[in-house]
Scaffold this motif. Structure first.
Motif, PDB file in Angstrom:
ATOM      1  N   ASP A  87      28.975   5.314  30.447  1.00  0.00           N
ATOM      2  CA  ASP A  87      30.326   5.710  30.044  1.00  0.00           C
ATOM      3  C   ASP A  87      30.346   7.124  29.480  1.00  0.00           C
ATOM      4  O   ASP A  87      31.274   7.901  29.746  1.00  0.00           O
ATOM      5  N   TRP A 137      37.659   0.460  32.085  1.00  0.00           N
ATOM      6  CA  TRP A 137      37.984   1.717  31.419  1.00  0.00           C
ATOM      7  C   TRP A 137      37.234   2.916  31.994  1.00  0.00           C
ATOM      8  O   TRP A 137      37.649   4.050  31.802  1.00  0.00           O
ATOM      9  N   GLU A 155      37.571  -8.564  28.689  1.00  0.00           N
ATOM     10  CA  GLU A 155      37.569  -7.109  28.792  1.00  0.00           C
ATOM     11  C   GLU A 155      37.580  -6.445  27.428  1.00  0.00           C
ATOM     12  O   GLU A 155      36.928  -5.416  27.221  1.00  0.00           O
ATOM     13  N   ALA A 202      34.923  -3.855  25.864  1.00  0.00           N
ATOM     14  CA  ALA A 202      35.320  -2.553  25.341  1.00  0.00           C
ATOM     15  C   ALA A 202      34.882  -2.363  23.896  1.00  0.00           C
ATOM     16  O   ALA A 202      34.378  -1.295  23.517  1.00  0.00           O
ATOM     17  N   LEU A 257      35.207   6.256  26.538  1.00  0.00           N
ATOM     18  CA  LEU A 257      36.159   5.711  27.501  1.00  0.00           C
ATOM     19  C   LEU A 257      36.672   4.344  27.067  1.00  0.00           C
ATOM     20  O   LEU A 257      37.860   4.056  27.187  1.00  0.00           O
ATOM     21  N   SER A 258      35.799   3.490  26.552  1.00  0.00           N
ATOM     22  CA  SER A 258      36.230   2.138  26.186  1.00  0.00           C
ATOM     23  C   SER A 258      37.115   2.146  24.943  1.00  0.00           C
ATOM     24  O   SER A 258      38.051   1.349  24.833  1.00  0.00           O
ATOM     25  N   TRP A 268      40.589   3.168  25.980  1.00  0.00           N
ATOM     26  CA  TRP A 268      41.223   2.082  26.725  1.00  0.00           C
ATOM     27  C   TRP A 268      41.675   0.962  25.796  1.00  0.00           C
ATOM     28  O   TRP A 268      42.742   0.376  25.988  1.00  0.00           O
ATOM     29  N   ALA A 269      40.867   0.642  24.787  1.00  0.00           N
ATOM     30  CA  ALA A 269      41.142  -0.507  23.923  1.00  0.00           C
ATOM     31  C   ALA A 269      42.110  -0.204  22.793  1.00  0.00           C
ATOM     32  O   ALA A 269      42.679  -1.138  22.204  1.00  0.00           O
ATOM     33  N   ARG A 306      45.724  -1.674  22.799  1.00  0.00           N
ATOM     34  CA  ARG A 306      45.638  -3.133  22.770  1.00  0.00           C
ATOM     35  C   ARG A 306      45.248  -3.621  21.376  1.00  0.00           C
ATOM     36  O   ARG A 306      45.813  -4.588  20.854  1.00  0.00           O
TER      37      ARG A 306
END
Length: 323
Positions: A52, A78, A283, A287, A294-295, A298-299, A302
């Motif tokens: 990542d 992600w 997921e 993450a 990146l993770s 993305w998270a 959320r």
């Protein structure tokens, strides 16, 4: 005369020693590594999440190490767009330990092992193959912050400026999220999991707990003592009370969730009575475990939604992400 002059110049060059490349020496948790970032062409990542970090820097590794999830190219959602944009199709090593022979077969000129099951013996073996970048110096095993790790990888690959840019952008997003949700500040919170009939807790240096802290939540100081120099600690289900905080991010699958909710002490907890437990899907587990540039990005949205639901004071508010 011209031949004599040429010989004289050659003698001067030889006396001065070999022509130096743009080599740098980087210190990490297992020593010092000297390399020329400009000469890096074939990168192998032997750690659990370093692919990542490479993708975030615009680099395509030729080999990566699968951690869990069994995703194609060991790449989660992600990071998929970044991988595809680089046309990266790395070979994948399975298994939790580093396969030195596999690494050798990849013919790397740089080995990234910043979050890897790396001991001095394996480090010495890998160093016979190519320069190795171990975990950031000055941190417990598995305990370096993601931005420190990214900077080290950026220096090793000649992408220091790109690393700084990625760090600045993501930290700005996290800070903006924290400012937009002042109601998170001052609450106690932690990540937790469950395996083999035991509850697993994490110290404040754990990546998920670091992210919670950046958003204003505090992990119990006692968890650092319980973990010691390890990455986590385990307690019996009878000590569920240790985790009865303002919010708990449970990184568990559905069967483990059922086991936790079936514990005799569960119904008496604030987690059950006030809806303070966040149950992650596969997921989000990935993450929050990867904790990569990146993770995390993305998270983040959320996680904000789930924290808001868990801390709103209404036990009827579902903390599960909408499908």
């Amino acid at each position: 005369m011209s031949r004599l002059l040429s010989l004289a110049l050659l003698a001067l060059v030889m006396a001065a020693g070999p022509v130096l490349s743009d080599q740098i020496t980087l210190r990490h948790g297992l020593g010092e590594t000297t390399l020329d970032p400009a000469g890096v062409q074939r990168i192998v990542s032997v750690g659990y999440h370093e692919q990542d970090f490479l993708y975030a820097l615009g680099l395509a590794p030729v080999g990566v190490h699968d951690w869990f999830g069994d995703r194609p190219y060991a790449t989660w959602p992600w990071a998929e767009a970044a991988r595809a944009s680089l046309n990266a199709t790395p070979e994948v090593q399975k298994g939790m330990e580093i396969d030195v022979e596999w690494v050798w077969s990849m013919e790397p000129d740089l080995i990234i092992a910043t979050f890897a099951p790396l001991d001095p013996q394996t480090y010495a073996q890998l160093s016979q193959i190519a320069p190795v970048i171990g975990p950031p110096d000055g941190y417990p095993r598995w305990g370096a912050p993601w931005d420190v790790e990214l900077r080290l990888i950026g220096q090793a690959t000649g992408r220091a400026a790109q690393a700084d840019a990625v760090i600045g952008q993501l930290q700005s997003r996290i800070e903006a999220a924290a400012q937009a949700h002042p109601q998170f500040r001052g609450h106690g919170g932690t990540a937790a999991s469950y395996a083999d009939g035991q509850i697993i807790g994490y110290p404040s240096r754990d990546g998920a707990n670091r992210l919670l802290e950046a958003l204003g939540l505090q992990s119990p100081a006692a968890f650092d003592d319980l973990a010691g120099d390890r990455g986590n600690f385990m307690v019996s289900p009878e000590r569920l009370d240790l985790f009865d905080l303002d919010v708990v991010l449970w990184q568990v699958d559905a069967p483990s969730r059922a086991m936790i909710e079936a514990l005799p002490s569960w119904r008496a907890t604030r987690m059950a009575q006030e809806g303070r437990a966040i149950w992650t899907d596969a997921e989000m587990i990935g993450a929050m475990s990867f904790q990569s540039p990146l993770s995390i990005g993305w998270a983040l949205e959320r996680l904000i939604l789930q924290l808001d639901a868990a801390l709103d004071g209404d036990p009827a508010t579902a903390t599960d992400l909408p499908r």
